[in-house]
Scaffold this active site. Structure first.
Site, PDB file in Angstrom:
ATOM      1  N   HIS A 475      -1.922  -9.202  -5.656  1.00 61.12           N
ATOM      2  CA  HIS A 475      -2.306  -7.912  -6.227  1.00 61.12           C
ATOM      3  C   HIS A 475      -1.700  -6.722  -5.482  1.00 61.12           C
ATOM      4  CE1 HIS A 475      -6.290 -10.011  -7.672  1.00 61.12           C
ATOM      5  NE2 HIS A 475      -5.242 -10.352  -8.407  1.00 61.12           N
ATOM      6  N   PRO A 476      -0.392  -6.696  -5.211  1.00 63.48           N
ATOM      7  CA  PRO A 476       0.167  -5.537  -4.507  1.00 63.48           C
ATOM      8  C   PRO A 476       0.157  -4.283  -5.381  1.00 63.48           C
ATOM      9  CG  PRO A 476       1.929  -6.990  -5.230  1.00 63.48           C
ATOM     10  CD  PRO A 476       0.636  -7.703  -5.517  1.00 63.48           C
TER      11      PRO A 476
END
Length: 539
Positions: A475-476
């Site tokens: 989930h960057p």
């Protein structure tokens, strides 16, 4: 390779990246037949069968055909480890290889964006936009829409071990809830997924496939963006490589970067938009000093706790049996049901890691399987994984290119567990998981902790264990954050500060990460951007 550049053509809008945001944007902007749109995707097409069978993520993550296969800088917070950092490299982007979990986050996430100086981004503003692109199994309700393109369904299988873990969580004080997507997700429930009748429903399936015949939309795959052409602080178009040749496309209205929290940073920095010091060190002419480009990287660090179990079915044990595997294949082929429809995680839990938390701050992804890491085979023993992550980390990392070359991978430094609060939440998360696993509901399956293992007892042991088993949950966000402060890259309209006719529309604009999986919020960002762009055109 020839370095000459051929003019590809003139377009109203050029979108860099056909992921979750780019596909939706292309759909919305090309709805006007007088508007000419070019959508560029660095990856390939999405015709491979494992991109559509839900369990195919096991074959897509870590596969250079569908994944950029990034790796991170060795991280002190992970005891010096470098980890794989998957990002989708195909039409649909990461929505084509992700866990298919449909999760909006919490009301306070969006109200926090608004209150930080981004008007129009509060929960009451974004809820109608979430509903707009949904085709939700429950139909039109106050919280869901049924007339959009993205199909959202309930999962098509159940596992006794997950039912027992959910009951154990309730015994530990975590209530059952029906829906994670109504603004407050505290509690346990089964994840809703972006599938249709047991088939993955990626952004390309939802937003591109229905409009593939629009004459005013051009989609090019295997098109690697080199840089934005900027003249007099205005984006004029994009230079890209396709079939070993460089092309230039002109944008009459706007260039829109939707290449994600890693890709959009690379494009900006190669274009001379970013930190002046970085540009100077790499010999790139500075176009506009914008020091926030590549800063503010946020991610959810998952601690994958594994428990061996007995007397209960898990995918590990099923995969040891040729007969069971054959049955799973037939079950999927004829009914589109069974384990091949699995999202990586079926059961979700949002909880407070301690009573001092004002709202749920950790998320569980509970799986009837175990493996060392994605890309590896399943363990030979029956087990489940209770992966827990801090959904609002304070740690911040960076993304920077290391040269102007298209071939060089960026330097990705996550700085996990770099704040005292993140370390404390990690400690509390392991303790909470052990508390749940010790409840009576699981007793008949005799869970035995395999990772990190019972030898980790003291606080110091558990903190060290968190660094040993921690890894990304993919989930960057945040590397081109929205705002008005000195480190903001875009404003509340997603326009890049200091460069005209240029927007960023993807996960990178999040000022702070949402409290849960990030795919649906990225589509929300694109829906909001489409509204802003079309309103600006009318004005």
């Amino acid at each position: 390779m020839a370095e000459t550049t051929t003019l590809y053509g003139d377009f109203d809008y050029i979108i860099a990246g056909a992921g979750s945001a780019g596909c939706l944007l292309a759909n919305r902007l090309s709805a006007d037949p007088s508007c000419k749109v070019l959508l560029l995707e660095a990856g390939g097409d999405d015709k491979w069968r494992w991109l559509h069978i839900p369990v195919g993520y096991l074959y897509c993550i870590g596969n250079p055909r569908t994944d950029w296969c990034f790796t991170t800088h060795p991280d002190a917070g992970l005891n010096g480890r470098s980890i794989a950092y998957p990002r989708g490299r195909v039409l649909g982007g990461s929505s084509a290889i992700n866990g298919m979990i449909y999760m909006r986050g919490q009301k306070e996430d969006y109200d926090g964006w608004r209150d930080a100086g981004n008007p129009g981004w509060g929960w009451s503003d974004v809820l109608p936009l979430f509903k707009k692109f949904e085709h939700h199994y429950a139909g039109d309700t106050p919280f869901h829409g049924a007339r959009g393109e993205l199909r959202v369904e309930q999962q098509r299988l159940r596992w006794d071990i997950l039912d027992a873990f959910r009951q154990a969580a309730e015994q530990a004080g975590i209530p059952h809830i029906d829906d994670f997507n109504c603004g407050d997700n505290e509690g346990s429930s089964y994840f809703q997924v972006t599938q249709k009748k047991g088939v993955r429903f990626s952004a390309a399936t939802a937003f591109l496939r229905p409009i593939k015949d629009r004459s005013n939309l051009t989609v090019i795959t295997d098109a690697m963006i080199d840089r934005i052409n900027v003249k007099e602080r205005i984006a004029r178009g994009l230079r890209f490589r396709h079939n070993n040749h460089f092309f230039h496309a002109n944008a009459r209205r706007e260039v829109i970067l939707s290449a994600g929290a890693i890709g959009s940073v690379q494009i900006l920095q190669r274009s001379g938009v970013g930190s002046g010091d970085l540009m100077k060190s790499l010999g790139i002419p500075l176009v506009h000093h914008l020091p926030g480009v590549g800063r503010n990287l946020q991610d959810h660090l998952q601690l994958r706790m594994i428990y061996k179990v007995n007397k209960v079915r898990t995918l590990n044990s099923m995969m040891q049996s040729p007969l069971a595997k054959a049955f799973m294949g037939l079950q999927y082929a004829f009914l589109k049901k069974g384990p091949l429809t699995m999202a990586p995680s079926q059961l979700g839990i949002f909880a407070r890691s301690s009573p001092r938390q004002p709202r749920a701050n950790v998320q569980y992804h509970v799986q009837p399987l175990s493996l060392e890491k994605f890309g590896d085979g399943l363990h030979s023993f029956p087990a489940f994984t209770a992966s827990v992550c801090n959904i609002r980390p304070g740690s911040r990392g960076t993304v920077n290119i290391v040269s102007p070359s298209l071939e060089d991978r960026p330097d990705i430094l996550c700085n996990y567990l770099s704040t005292d609060e993140d370390v404390q939440v990690a400690l509390e998360s392991i303790q909470l998981t052990r508390q749940i696993a010790a409840q009576a509901a699981l007793e008949k399956y005799t869970p035995q902790e395999f990772r990190p293992g019972p030898l980790a007892k003291t606080d110091d042991d558990l903190i060290r264990a968190a660094s040993d088993i921690g890894t990304t949950i993919f989930h960057p966000v945040g590397t081109c954050k929205m705002g008005a402060d000195n480190m903001a890259v875009v404003d509340a309209n997603l326009c890049v500060h200091g460069v005209g006719r240029l927007r960023v529309v993807d996960a990178s604009i999040m000022p702070t990460i949402t409290s849960g999986n990030t795919n649906a919020p990225v589509m929300l960002i694109a829906e909001k951007a489409a509204q802003l762009i079309l309103d600006a055109d009318k004005g």
